[in-house]
Design an enzyme around this catalytic site. Structure first.
Site, PDB file in Angstrom:
ATOM      1  N   TRP A 161       0.827  -1.216   0.000  1.00  0.00           N
ATOM      2  CA  TRP A 161       0.000   0.000   0.000  1.00  0.00           C
ATOM      3  C   TRP A 161       0.850   1.250   0.000  1.00  0.00           C
ATOM      4  CZ3 TRP A 161      -4.297  -0.990  -2.049  1.00  0.00           C
ATOM      5  CH2 TRP A 161      -4.935  -2.209  -1.817  1.00  0.00           C
TER       6      TRP A 161
ATOM      7  N   ASP B 197      -2.254   6.808   6.012  1.00  0.00           N
ATOM      8  CA  ASP B 197      -3.249   5.899   5.453  1.00  0.00           C
ATOM      9  C   ASP B 197      -3.598   4.923   6.572  1.00  0.00           C
ATOM     10  OD1 ASP B 197      -4.699   3.921   4.217  1.00  0.00           O
ATOM     11  OD2 ASP B 197      -3.198   3.425   2.695  1.00  0.00           O
TER      12      ASP B 197
ATOM     13  N   LYS C 119     -12.765  -1.711   5.470  1.00  0.00           N
ATOM     14  CA  LYS C 119     -12.011  -2.644   6.304  1.00  0.00           C
ATOM     15  C   LYS C 119     -12.551  -2.624   7.733  1.00  0.00           C
ATOM     16  CE  LYS C 119      -8.923  -3.270   2.927  1.00  0.00           C
ATOM     17  NZ  LYS C 119      -8.049  -2.185   2.510  1.00  0.00           N
TER      18      LYS C 119
HETATM   19  C1  LIG Z   1      -7.419  -1.650   1.188  1.00  0.00           C
HETATM   20  C2  LIG Z   1      -6.393  -0.617   1.361  1.00  0.00           C
HETATM   21  C3  LIG Z   1      -6.254   0.454   0.459  1.00  0.00           C
HETATM   22  C4  LIG Z   1      -7.076   0.576  -0.810  1.00  0.00           C
HETATM   23  O1  LIG Z   1      -8.372   0.904  -0.516  1.00  0.00           O
HETATM   24  P1  LIG Z   1      -9.467   1.130  -1.682  1.00  0.00           P
HETATM   25  O2  LIG Z   1     -10.608   1.666  -0.895  1.00  0.00           O
HETATM   26  O3  LIG Z   1      -9.722  -0.199  -2.304  1.00  0.00           O
HETATM   27  O4  LIG Z   1      -8.919   2.109  -2.640  1.00  0.00           O
HETATM   28  C5  LIG Z   1      -5.295   1.398   0.725  1.00  0.00           C
HETATM   29  N1  LIG Z   1      -4.513   1.319   1.807  1.00  0.00           N
HETATM   30  C6  LIG Z   1      -4.617   0.305   2.704  1.00  0.00           C
HETATM   31  C7  LIG Z   1      -3.722   0.280   3.888  1.00  0.00           C
HETATM   32  C8  LIG Z   1      -5.561  -0.685   2.502  1.00  0.00           C
HETATM   33  O5  LIG Z   1      -5.668  -1.697   3.380  1.00  0.00           O
END
Ligand SMILES: *Cc1c(COP(=O)(O)O)cnc(C)c1O
Length: 371
Positions: free
Chosen positions: A115, A183, A207
């Site tokens: 990521w 993030d 998530k």
């Molecule tokens: C799943 C995830 C993403 C991507 O998320 P999307 O909503 O599919 O764009 C980005 N960063 C992390 C840490 C993730 O777990």
């Protein structure tokens, strides 16, 4: 093929399986029930939540409550604004540098896995990027400890939880000397942090806090308005702040599900209370992995994620057998990411301790039979 797998499972009803999926992932049963009711009849209006206008006295309170709940759960100060935006966390990979980084300026990134790498790639489209710390050499099985952040960097970006590698920052680089951006897609609101020390936090909802289709952005408004480029209207955070996160039609249903999940979290006692349960779940699972010789953790112990546990088997030949056993027992999503292999078990807020107990019991039974 997928359908066949489901058909082979005994019927368990909603919540009757243990859902260890990495995302989209488990949500509280109460949230599914209430969201289902709202699809048929939203707040006794005779209307579905899917057919109401967003600029109405039906939906505006939903957006307002969702934003207020985030502020309350994070104990945000007045400088921090809460937004619910489209496009997933992946859109934030580019929206962050577009709003904050001039072409001739430098942004600092930590390189901790899949990521982080994606975030770095997008930032390079807008300005210069330095890597403040990387664990690429150890295959991303740890978190960098000593960061080198240029004082001229306009921000430092970290990925607080690497969902695929199974690592998590335990000590935040609050003292990095530049604005801190995170993030938090896969550990948002899962543990107590000094949220106001972050100048921008973003997270896809699917998530840990809702359904896919919306992402959360919490931004310190003082860091905005400093780039010289023209920003498209929909991508400029300032426009969303001005319009109270209703610049255009928001993903109404996804915001509603996030609001319900936030309400649920508050009812559990908030972030501190859920952190305790998350710690207990992770401790039980990692203790089980460490105590059974057939299983083997892959991440440096001090950097193990409390949200996504990654492990392999001493004898890879047994992996399929264990995987089949999990499926038969209704343990969904006990499998590694396609890029890593082995197993990954996700332990998000809504996953119950009972689910981890059921899985660890299964692991012990399996190990006993093989041992
Ligand atoms: C799943 C995830 C993403 C991507 O998320 P999307 O909503 O599919 O764009 C980005 N960063 C992390 C840490 C993730 O777990």
């Amino acid at each position: 093929m997928k359908e066949k797998q489901v058909a082979n499972l005994p019927f368990r009803g909603l919540g009757g399986v243990h859902n260890f999926n990495a995302g989209p992932s488990v949500l509280p049963k109460e949230v599914f029930e209430e969201a289902s009711r709202a699809i048929l009849d939203f707040n006794d209006t005779g209307l579905s939540i899917l057919e109401i206008g967003h600029r109405t006295n039906l939906f505006e309170p939903v957006m307002a409550e969702a934003r207020a709940l985030v502020k309350e759960l994070m104990q945000s100060d007045d400088d921090h604004e809460v937004l619910f935006l489209h496009g997933g966390a992946t859109t934030q990979f580019m929206q962050v540098p577009m709003n904050l980084l001039n072409e001739n300026e430098l942004a600092s990134y930590t390189d901790t896995g899949t990521w982080a790498v994606k975030a770095i790639k997008e930032a390079k489209l807008f300005g210069h990027v330095e890597i403040a710390g990387s664990t690429k050499e150890d295959n991303y099985t740890s978190i960098p400890k000593n960061l080198l952040v240029s004082p001229t960097a306009v921000y430092l970006h970290i990925t607080t939880n690497e969902t695929i590698a199974g690592t998590q920052w335990k000590k935040m680089p609050y003292d990095c000397g530049v604005p801190l951006i995170a993030d938090m897609s896969s550990d948002i609101l899962s543990r107590v942090l000094d949220f106001n020390k972050f100048d921008l936090i973003y997270a896809g909802a699917q998530k840990n806090m809702g359904a896919a289709g919306v992402n959360l952005v919490v931004v310190n408004k003082n860091i905005l308005g400093k780039v010289t480029r023209s920003i498209p209207t929909i991508l400029d955070y300032r426009n969303h702040i001005k319009e109270s996160s209703m610049l255009n039609t928001p993903p109404v249903f996804a915001v509603y599900v996030a609001m319900l999940t936030l309400r649920w979290l508050k009812k559990q006692g908030g972030v501190a209370a859920i952190e305790k349960i998350n710690n207990a779940k992770a401790a039980l699972l990692y203790k089980t992995i460490d105590s059974l010789p057939v299983f083997k953790g892959v991440v440096a112990k001090e950097d193990r994620s409390n949200m996504n546990a990654v492990f392999i088997m001493e004898d890879p030949g047994l992996e399929k057998e264990f995987s089949d056993l999990c499926k038969r027992e209704g343990m969904i999503g006990v499998k590694g990411h396609r890029s890593v292999g082995g197993f990954r078990v996700s332990l998000y807020n809504a996953l119950k301790l009972e689910s981890v107990e059921a899985l660890t019991d299964l692991m012990k039974d399996f190990a006993n039979k093989k041992g």
